[in-house]
Design an enzyme around this catalytic site. Structure first.
Site, mmCIF file in Angstrom:
data_model
loop_
_atom_site.group_PDB
_atom_site.id
_atom_site.type_symbol
_atom_site.label_atom_id
_atom_site.label_comp_id
_atom_site.label_asym_id
_atom_site.label_seq_id
_atom_site.Cartn_x
_atom_site.Cartn_y
_atom_site.Cartn_z
ATOM 1 N N ASP A 177 38.241 -47.599 100.635
ATOM 2 C CA ASP A 177 38.531 -46.166 100.656
ATOM 3 C C ASP A 177 37.600 -45.437 99.694
ATOM 4 O O ASP A 177 37.938 -45.201 98.537
ATOM 5 C CB ASP A 177 39.995 -45.918 100.295
ATOM 6 C CG ASP A 177 40.453 -44.507 100.634
ATOM 7 O OD1 ASP A 177 39.647 -43.742 101.173
ATOM 8 O OD2 ASP A 177 41.616 -44.187 100.355
ATOM 9 N N GLU A 185 37.504 -35.735 98.691
ATOM 10 C CA GLU A 185 38.396 -35.933 99.838
ATOM 11 C C GLU A 185 39.827 -36.197 99.391
ATOM 12 O O GLU A 185 40.791 -35.753 100.013
ATOM 13 C CB GLU A 185 37.893 -37.101 100.693
ATOM 14 C CG GLU A 185 38.640 -37.316 101.997
ATOM 15 C CD GLU A 185 39.741 -38.370 101.919
ATOM 16 O OE1 GLU A 185 40.439 -38.584 102.918
ATOM 17 O OE2 GLU A 185 39.902 -38.975 100.836
ATOM 18 N N GLU A 186 39.973 -36.922 98.289
ATOM 19 C CA GLU A 186 41.296 -37.356 97.836
ATOM 20 C C GLU A 186 42.068 -36.240 97.122
ATOM 21 O O GLU A 186 41.474 -35.369 96.472
ATOM 22 C CB GLU A 186 41.158 -38.542 96.876
ATOM 23 C CG GLU A 186 40.492 -39.782 97.484
ATOM 24 C CD GLU A 186 41.406 -40.526 98.433
ATOM 25 O OE1 GLU A 186 42.516 -40.043 98.739
ATOM 26 O OE2 GLU A 186 41.012 -41.617 98.884
ATOM 27 N N ASP A 236 35.578 -43.557 107.679
ATOM 28 C CA ASP A 236 36.491 -43.657 106.543
ATOM 29 C C ASP A 236 37.253 -44.981 106.633
ATOM 30 O O ASP A 236 37.830 -45.284 107.677
ATOM 31 C CB ASP A 236 37.467 -42.473 106.548
ATOM 32 C CG ASP A 236 38.219 -42.311 105.238
ATOM 33 O OD1 ASP A 236 37.964 -43.086 104.295
ATOM 34 O OD2 ASP A 236 39.069 -41.402 105.161
#
Length: 291
Positions: A112, A149-150, A187
């Protein structure tokens, strides 16, 4: 196997050999990326990874799309890296993935964050070798390393997808979105037990092209056995009408035992999975070039 309904088995095979991908090269990049440790936005390791990306792409003209994001932890400086490989046809195909990792103790994000970064670096290396006179035969290809993104606290429309939300808005305002023929997102694609989900938030016809590309290699058993709506870096582009496909393996370990845990480590990945996804991405680009 649940096959996409729009795939027509009578369609002629696109001419020319399918494009392959070096999974071992991507695995080597992942190993180097993970060695920096947790790469949360604003951390020293995040800064080191950004310098590493710059070094690996020093042969290219790299745009650094810097911006300040408002987060639950206060303002954060973020940066998307954009590599534009010029093509002979008007329009562009975007391949994107995120390079940050979630704010978790001891989380190195091999799959990830690490796998997407590595695939983009290897793809840049391979596409560079195909350039003739500084251009590729087909559409331009833009490789985008997304930041932020997180979520920092809890995933929500305002605490997630910082880099992609910023870039989609920027490209809409300056007219760049009109140039994009397809947006391919990768992803969590290094999982040794590879099972790419069919994302129902993605564009159907583009996911069909991905499936056709996988079928050319005999990789279809790794694609689209299940489906679900995914919230990922493609969503800000989908919302603005850009044809998009999210290539994501969201079943990482038994019932996601490794997702967002310190167990997301290199030993859970395989070069074969990188080869499968990278080859399908390259073949998807090749098929889009012919349209």
């Amino acid at each position: 196997m649940v096959k996409p309904s729009a795939v027509n088995e009578s369609d002629p095979t696109p001419p020319g050999p399918p494009a392959t991908f070096n999974g071992y090269g991507a695995m080597a990049f992942t190993r180097e990326v993970v060695a920096f440790g947790p790469r949360t936005v604003g951390s020293p390791a995040h800064d080191k990874l950004e310098n590493y990306i710059r070094t690996q792409l020093k042969w290219a003209s790299v745009e650094e799309d810097s911006f300040t994001a408002s987060t639950p932890l206060g303002p954060k400086q973020m940066r998307n890296f954009i590599v534009r490989l010029k093509g002979t046809k008007p329009g562009a195909i975007v391949v994107a993935g995120h390079y940050d990792t979630k704010l978790l103790k001891d989380f190195v994000g091999a799959n990830d964050g690490g796998s997407s970064t590595a695939l983009l670096l290897e793809l840049a290396k391979e596409l560079r070798s195909t350039l003739k006179g500084g251009k590729r035969d087909g559409y331009s290809v833009w490789l985008v390393f997304m930041d932020g993104e997180e979520a920092f606290e809890q995933w929500s429309p305002t605490d997630s997808l910082y880099g992609s939300r910023h870039l989609a808005e920027k490209w809409q305002a300056d007219g760049t979105l009109k140039q994009i023929r397809a947006f391919l997102l990768v992803d969590m694609i290094g999982d040794a037990d590879l099972d790419i989900l069919r994302d129902t938030n993605s564009t159907g016809w583009l996911e069909d092209v991905v499936y056709q590309a996988a079928t050319r290699f005999g990789y279809q058993s790794h694609f689209f056995r299940g489906s679900a709506p995914m919230q990922d870096d493609h969503i800000p582009f989908v919302m603005r009408g850009v044809p998009s496909a999210d290539l994501i393996d969201f079943d990482y370990g038994y019932h996601n035992a490794f997702w967002h845990t310190p167990q997301d480590t290199l030993d859970k990945l395989s070069p074969e999975s990188f080869q499968i996804v990278g080859s399908v991405v390259r073949e998807t680009i090749r098929q889009l070039d012919l349209k």
